[in-house]
Design a protein around this motif. Structure first.
Motif, PDB file in Angstrom:
ATOM      1  N   ARG A  25       0.852  -1.206   0.000  1.00  0.00           N
ATOM      2  CA  ARG A  25       0.000   0.000   0.000  1.00  0.00           C
ATOM      3  C   ARG A  25       0.877   1.240   0.000  1.00  0.00           C
ATOM      4  O   ARG A  25       1.819   1.348   0.763  1.00  0.00           O
ATOM      5  CB  ARG A  25      -0.888  -0.012   1.242  1.00  0.00           C
ATOM      6  N   LEU A  26       0.551   2.147  -0.876  1.00  0.00           N
ATOM      7  CA  LEU A  26       1.243   3.442  -0.892  1.00  0.00           C
ATOM      8  C   LEU A  26       0.250   4.507  -0.414  1.00  0.00           C
ATOM      9  O   LEU A  26      -0.919   4.491  -0.787  1.00  0.00           O
ATOM     10  CB  LEU A  26       1.706   3.806  -2.307  1.00  0.00           C
ATOM     11  N   ALA A  27       0.734   5.405   0.409  1.00  0.00           N
ATOM     12  CA  ALA A  27      -0.157   6.480   0.875  1.00  0.00           C
ATOM     13  C   ALA A  27       0.519   7.817   0.615  1.00  0.00           C
ATOM     14  O   ALA A  27       1.718   7.971   0.845  1.00  0.00           O
ATOM     15  CB  ALA A  27      -0.436   6.319   2.354  1.00  0.00           C
ATOM     16  N   MET A  28      -0.251   8.747   0.116  1.00  0.00           N
ATOM     17  CA  MET A  28       0.336  10.051  -0.215  1.00  0.00           C
ATOM     18  C   MET A  28      -0.571  11.164   0.321  1.00  0.00           C
ATOM     19  O   MET A  28      -1.781  11.141   0.115  1.00  0.00           O
ATOM     20  CB  MET A  28       0.419  10.155  -1.724  1.00  0.00           C
ATOM     21  N   PRO A  29       0.016  12.105   1.042  1.00  0.00           N
ATOM     22  CA  PRO A  29      -0.833  13.220   1.495  1.00  0.00           C
ATOM     23  C   PRO A  29      -1.288  14.079   0.300  1.00  0.00           C
ATOM     24  O   PRO A  29      -0.511  14.264  -0.641  1.00  0.00           O
ATOM     25  CB  PRO A  29       0.070  14.000   2.432  1.00  0.00           C
ATOM     26  N   LEU A  30      -2.532  14.523   0.342  1.00  0.00           N
ATOM     27  CA  LEU A  30      -3.034  15.285  -0.807  1.00  0.00           C
ATOM     28  C   LEU A  30      -2.725  16.781  -0.688  1.00  0.00           C
ATOM     29  O   LEU A  30      -3.228  17.577  -1.464  1.00  0.00           O
ATOM     30  CB  LEU A  30      -4.542  15.068  -0.941  1.00  0.00           C
ATOM     31  N   THR A  31      -1.911  17.119   0.336  1.00  0.00           N
ATOM     32  CA  THR A  31      -1.623  18.554   0.525  1.00  0.00           C
ATOM     33  C   THR A  31      -1.048  19.194  -0.726  1.00  0.00           C
ATOM     34  O   THR A  31      -1.446  20.298  -1.099  1.00  0.00           O
ATOM     35  CB  THR A  31      -0.652  18.761   1.687  1.00  0.00           C
ATOM     36  N   SER A  32      -0.180  18.512  -1.411  1.00  0.00           N
ATOM     37  CA  SER A  32       0.437  19.125  -2.595  1.00  0.00           C
ATOM     38  C   SER A  32      -0.620  19.368  -3.677  1.00  0.00           C
ATOM     39  O   SER A  32      -0.665  20.433  -4.294  1.00  0.00           O
ATOM     40  CB  SER A  32       1.567  18.245  -3.114  1.00  0.00           C
ATOM     41  N   VAL A  33      -1.505  18.335  -3.824  1.00  0.00           N
ATOM     42  CA  VAL A  33      -2.588  18.510  -4.801  1.00  0.00           C
ATOM     43  C   VAL A  33      -3.440  19.724  -4.428  1.00  0.00           C
ATOM     44  O   VAL A  33      -3.758  20.574  -5.260  1.00  0.00           O
ATOM     45  CB  VAL A  33      -3.491  17.257  -4.828  1.00  0.00           C
ATOM     46  N   GLN A  34      -3.736  19.770  -3.139  1.00  0.00           N
ATOM     47  CA  GLN A  34      -4.609  20.874  -2.700  1.00  0.00           C
ATOM     48  C   GLN A  34      -3.918  22.226  -2.868  1.00  0.00           C
ATOM     49  O   GLN A  34      -4.557  23.215  -3.217  1.00  0.00           O
ATOM     50  CB  GLN A  34      -5.033  20.659  -1.258  1.00  0.00           C
TER      51      GLN A  34
END
Ligand code: ADP
Length: 589
Positions: free
Chosen positions: A155-164
């Protein structure tokens, strides 16, 4: 902003632009968000497949936790994602962001939705709020296989802060753009509105002048558009109204002229009998001022209860009412009042009272009635006598020579009286008929007086009356010879008739500026003061019996008065009872 139309125009323009740009921005934003998420997801999928290949190559059965831990901690920071490796029972074997000795303490991951999907052989993906990190996280899980058999889940998890962050920057740009566009739209709309509202304002300005009654203005706007057509219509309307007003004004002036030159008095009131209009004749008849009377109730303005009652009656009954009314104030007059209601759709809105002054008509009627009565009476007396004496003679008195003589004498006297009376009446009616055109000529007054005196010489001698003719020779007047002779004859006749034996008569003249005043003075019985005002009336005599005895008809002085008035002169008398009378008249030179 003063003009609400301009405000409305700007607001709708603003609203239109805002809504359309808002739509664009909304879809752009949606699209962008989706695309960047898609981009991130596909990157994550690529990274996951690389890591999965590595894991499958070096520890396909996941039996080497040391290696897995090292691998995850080495690759995690590089791909800026959290890497978690989970076995088929949900136990976390390695996690890039959890120290190795704590891995075993992590909770079982078997119920995570992305894990469940991966264990089914699909790519599981989920966006979830991480309560530990307090941000939205994108989770992506792929199955780990040893040949065809599942061994676990990566499982890979990525914070969406950059997208936001990216999205926020884009949104900021869009919003700023939107505001710029709105600002520009506002400026443009203002310019457009000015172009549109300018002519409308001009129309408003000019039409407000129309409303104030100034129809001489015109709107200068010659575009063929709707506003231009409105301007043309308004101009045409103003021109028509101006012409109509001019027409009405002229008609009004005519009506006013008629109204004020009418002999009849006219009062117009509303239905509460408030005076709307009166004419000149009313002002004179009631001695009032138009300005004071207008707007007042009839009773306040004209103060006549009788007329007021007639007006109220006509208003109440909605019918024409006529009444003859005796006026006492300000002058004694008899008036005929006709009041008709003014009807508008069967409703009484006012009344028009027309007032005729019929005093003169009534006076003439009375005079005529009296005249007929007097004439009949005057004719009847001698006729009765004549009839009586003729009957007596026929009954046998004819044979009595002595009596019959005296009877015939009396009959002759009465016949003479009748003759005089009829002659005087004929004279009077001839003079009154106005057919008696004056035959004016230059007359020597003293010569004429001499002739008249001469004609009376036998009577003067008989009564021993002395006459003095004091009219200077060469006194000339402009008069009708025959008529003036009759005047002098009548006055002279009276001066002899009412004189005493051995009395005197004096004729004299005074030179007034334009007239000659002629005076016939006698030393006779004189006239009582109470009779003087009526002495020139027909048949008026101070002593009827005496006048009759003297052969008078009571018409002499009225003939004198008529003839002098025909010459535009005046007659008068001054007299003291017992001392004599002084009759005078004026006649133009
Ligand atoms: P009459 O035929 O009676 O003379 P007149 O009209 O001439 O009628 O005069 C009217 C009346 O005026 C007379 O009846 C008389 O009473 C009065 N009258 C006229 N003239 C004189 C006068 N000179 N002296 C006094 N009374 C006069």
């Amino acid at each position: 902003m003063k003009s609400s139309f301009k405000l409305k125009f700007l607001l709708s323009y603003f609203f239109l632009i805002f809504v359309s740009l808002g739509f664009v921005a909304f879809f752009l934003d949606r699209n962008l968000e989706e695309r960047s998420l898609q981009e991130i997801k596909s990157n994550l999928i690529n990274e996951a497949s690389l890591i999965e290949r590595q894991v499958s190559a070096l520890s396909p059965d996941l039996n080497n936790p040391g290696y897995l831990d090292k691998l995850s901690k080495e690759l995690g920071p590089r791909i800026k994602s959290r890497i978690t490796i989970i076995d088929l029972k949900g136990k976390v074997l390695a996690d890039s962001e959890v120290p190795s000795h704590q891995t075993a303490l992590l909770e079982n991951h078997l119920n995570r939705p992305e894990v469940i999907k991966a264990l089914n052989g699909q790519i599981g993906e989920e966006i979830r709020y991480s309560s530990t990190l307090r941000i939205d996280m994108l989770y992506l899980a792929v199955p780990l296989k040893d040949n065809a058999a599942f061994t676990g889940v990566l499982r890979l998890a990525m914070p969406l802060t950059s997208v936001q962050k990216v999205l926020f920057a884009v949104r900021k740009t869009i919003i700023i753009g939107l505001f710029f566009a709105l600002g520009l739209a506002f400026v443009l709309a203002s310019v457009l509105a000015r172009g549109l509202i300018g002519p409308i304002n001009r129309i408003i300005h000019v039409s407000s002048k129309f409303a104030q009654g100034d129809f001489s203005r015109r709107i200068f706007y010659s575009s063929p558009d709707e506003i231009g057509r409105l301007a043309v219509t308004l101009n045409k309307m103003a021109q028509d109204i101006e012409e109509k007003i001019r027409e009405i004004r002229t008609k009004n002036q005519h009506l006013n002229a008629i109204f004020n030159s009418m002999v009849e008095g006219v009062v117009v009131t509303d239905n509460s009998s408030r005076i709307i209009s009166i004419n000149h004749a009313i002002e004179e008849l009631f001695n009032i001022n138009k300005v004071d009377a207008l707007g007042k109730f009839f009773l306040e303005g004209i103060r006549n209860t009788d007329i007021s009652e007639v007006i109220n009656g006509a208003i109440k009954s909605a019918k024409l009412i006529s009444k003859e009314i005796m006026l006492v104030m300000p002058k004694q007059r008899i008036i005929q009042v006709n009041v008709s209601p003014v009807l508008e759709k069967d409703k009484v809105t006012g009344a028009v009272a027309v007032i005729h002054d019929i005093s003169e008509i009534r006076r003439l009627e009375t005079m005529r009635r009296d005249f007929v009565a007097n004439v009949s009476h005057e004719l009847k007396t001698p006729l009765t006598s004549i009839k009586g004496f003729v009957e007596t003679l026929l009954d046998g008195a004819m044979d009595d020579k002595k009596n019959s003589q005296s009877f015939l004498k009396i009959i002759q006297e009465h016949a003479e009286r009748l003759n005089n009376l009829v002659n005087d009446l004929l004279d009077l009616s001839y003079i009154e008929s106005r057919e008696a055109a004056l035959e004016l000529s230059r007359l020597d007054l003293s010569g004429l007086a001499k002739e008249v005196v001469l004609a009376f010489s036998s009577r003067l001698n008989k009564h021993k009356i002395e006459v003095k003719n004091n009219i200077p020779a060469g006194t000339f007047i402009n008069a009708d010879r025959n008529k003036l002779e009759q005047v002098l004859t009548n006055l002279f006749d009276n001066a002899i008739k009412f004189n005493k034996e051995g009395g005197g008569i004096r004729i004299l003249s005074e030179d007034l500026e334009k007239n000659i005043k002629v005076i016939v003075e006698d030393s006779g019985s004189g006239i009582p003061a109470k009779d003087i005002p009526r002495i020139f009336e027909r048949f008026y005599r101070v002593d009827k019996a005496r006048s009759r005895e003297l052969g008078g008809t009571g018409l002499g002085l009225s003939i004198v008065k008529h003839i002098i008035e025909l010459h535009s002169g005046v007659v008068g008398v001054e007299s003291t009872e017992g001392l004599g009378s002084k009759f005078w008249f004026t006649i133009p030179k």
